[in-house]
Enzyme design. Structure first.
Site, PDB file in Angstrom:
ATOM      1  N   TYR A  32       0.577  -0.982  -0.040  1.00  0.00           N
ATOM      2  CA  TYR A  32       0.078  -0.125   0.072  1.00  0.00           C
ATOM      3  C   TYR A  32       0.642   1.077   0.110  1.00  0.00           C
ATOM      4  O   TYR A  32       0.742   2.158  -0.735  1.00  0.00           O
ATOM      5  CB  TYR A  32      -0.876  -0.068   1.271  1.00  0.00           C
ATOM      6  CG  TYR A  32      -1.984   1.074   1.479  1.00  0.00           C
ATOM      7  CD1 TYR A  32      -3.077   1.101   0.504  1.00  0.00           C
ATOM      8  CD2 TYR A  32      -1.625   2.378   2.112  1.00  0.00           C
ATOM      9  CE1 TYR A  32      -3.934   2.073   0.512  1.00  0.00           C
ATOM     10  CE2 TYR A  32      -2.734   3.354   2.202  1.00  0.00           C
ATOM     11  CZ  TYR A  32      -3.763   3.079   1.281  1.00  0.00           C
ATOM     12  OH  TYR A  32      -4.569   4.058   1.210  1.00  0.00           O
ATOM     13  N   LYS A  61       1.212   4.358  -2.829  1.00  0.00           N
ATOM     14  CA  LYS A  61       0.672   5.800  -2.673  1.00  0.00           C
ATOM     15  C   LYS A  61       1.862   6.548  -2.994  1.00  0.00           C
ATOM     16  O   LYS A  61       1.511   7.592  -3.440  1.00  0.00           O
ATOM     17  CB  LYS A  61       0.153   5.684  -1.348  1.00  0.00           C
ATOM     18  CG  LYS A  61      -1.513   4.874  -0.961  1.00  0.00           C
ATOM     19  CD  LYS A  61      -2.296   5.463  -2.202  1.00  0.00           C
ATOM     20  CE  LYS A  61      -3.540   5.035  -2.032  1.00  0.00           C
ATOM     21  NZ  LYS A  61      -4.574   5.458  -2.890  1.00  0.00           N
ATOM     22  N   THR A  79     -14.146   5.505   7.479  1.00  0.00           N
ATOM     23  CA  THR A  79     -14.699   5.177   6.158  1.00  0.00           C
ATOM     24  C   THR A  79     -15.200   3.573   6.168  1.00  0.00           C
ATOM     25  O   THR A  79     -14.765   2.759   7.121  1.00  0.00           O
ATOM     26  CB  THR A  79     -13.671   5.205   4.673  1.00  0.00           C
ATOM     27  OG1 THR A  79     -12.595   4.167   4.885  1.00  0.00           O
ATOM     28  CG2 THR A  79     -12.873   6.402   4.860  1.00  0.00           C
ATOM     29  N   THR A  92     -12.481   1.344   6.993  1.00  0.00           N
ATOM     30  CA  THR A  92     -11.738   1.273   8.278  1.00  0.00           C
ATOM     31  C   THR A  92     -12.966   1.070   9.325  1.00  0.00           C
ATOM     32  O   THR A  92     -12.546   1.057  10.416  1.00  0.00           O
ATOM     33  CB  THR A  92     -11.020   2.612   8.661  1.00  0.00           C
ATOM     34  OG1 THR A  92     -11.864   3.811   8.550  1.00  0.00           O
ATOM     35  CG2 THR A  92      -9.982   2.811   7.530  1.00  0.00           C
TER      36      THR A  92
END
Length: 263
Positions: A155, A159, A190, A193
């Site tokens: 991840y 990013k 979100t 999460t």
């Protein structure tokens, strides 16, 4: 504002779709928003119907960004419906935590395909349309792309690369009048999460290390995205704005024995 929002069905993407529509209407413009998702869901339809109820135009688009043909198809569908494109919000992303030595080649490639290659191909497909409208693009990265994040698997690398992709595009596209910026969310509540923040102890512990003492909400991020693609940021390009309640700048305050604002 004619915009395509990838990952627009829920979370930050959904809030961005709604915020773009609200801001466009406030400027006296007709919002035309393409809400793109991995698959058709009730949440996606809710975003579309919410924009329509405001008086805007919205369509639902579906496609897996790991398929290299999908980005071009999404952009083509949005342009066919709206007659052009003023904004691209490359927001879709996936995460799969784990130590780097435990990540499989398949998982590594899939995460780069969605988080990085998908955004690049969306940008390529949008370029001519954004050049024609002198529009703008915003890429959703992460504070994990600004700082190494152990245990995040591929991840953080995806990013970090996404941020550099966007900033390189900003330089290449500036002569064409296209602005490109990045928003890097910090700890945000979100659907992705939700499980973590449903644990009150984890939520409280995280809030305790954020200077603003709260977890971000999707609309906190959406407000910044809307600014970055709006006329208000007409002289802003190539920037990476971290929306994290001050967390990423607070590292020195966590050193034991150092003065702090609470001492």
């Amino acid at each position: 504002m004619r915009a395509l929002v990838s990952g627009g069905s829920s979370g930050i993407g959904a809030s961005t779709c709604l915020r773009l529509a609200e801001a466009s209407l406030a400027r006296g413009e007709q919002p035309m928003i393409a809400v793109a998702g991995h698959r058709a869901t009730p949440a996606q339809e809710h975003v579309v119907s919410s924009i329509q109820s405001m008086g805007g135009t919205a369509i639902a688009l579906v496609g897996n960004l790991s398929d290299p043909d999908v980005p071009n198809q999404l952009v083509a569908a949005a342009v066919a419906e709206f007659g052009g494109l003023d904004g691209l919000i490359a927001n879709a992303g996936i995460a799969s935590p784990g130590a780097l030595c435990d990540v499989s080649v398949e998982d590594w490639d899939n995460m780069f395909a969605v988080n990085l290659r998908g955004a690049w191909l969306l940008a390529k497909a949008s370029y001519a349309h954004l050049k024609n409208s002198r529009g703008s693009a915003c890429f959703t990265s992460s504070m994990s792309g600004q700082q190494p994040h152990a245990g995040s698997g591929a991840y953080s690398p995806t990013k970090a690369a996404l941020t550099m992709l966007a900033q390189t595009l900003a330089l290449e596209w500036a002569p064409d009048g296209i602005r490109v910026n990045v928003v890097s969310p910090g700890m945000t509540h979100t659907p992705m999460t939700e499980k973590m923040y449903s644990d009150p102890q984890i939520k409280k512990a995280r809030e305790s290390i954020i200077p603003m003492s709260k977890i971000g909400e999707p609309m906190d991020i959406a407000n910044v995205i809307e600014f970055l693609v709006s006329p208000l940021s007409g002289y802003v390009t190539g920037q990476d704005i971290c929306v994290d309640g001050g967390f990423s700048k607070s590292i020195l305050s966590h050193i034991p024995g150092r003065p702090s604002s609470n001492s």
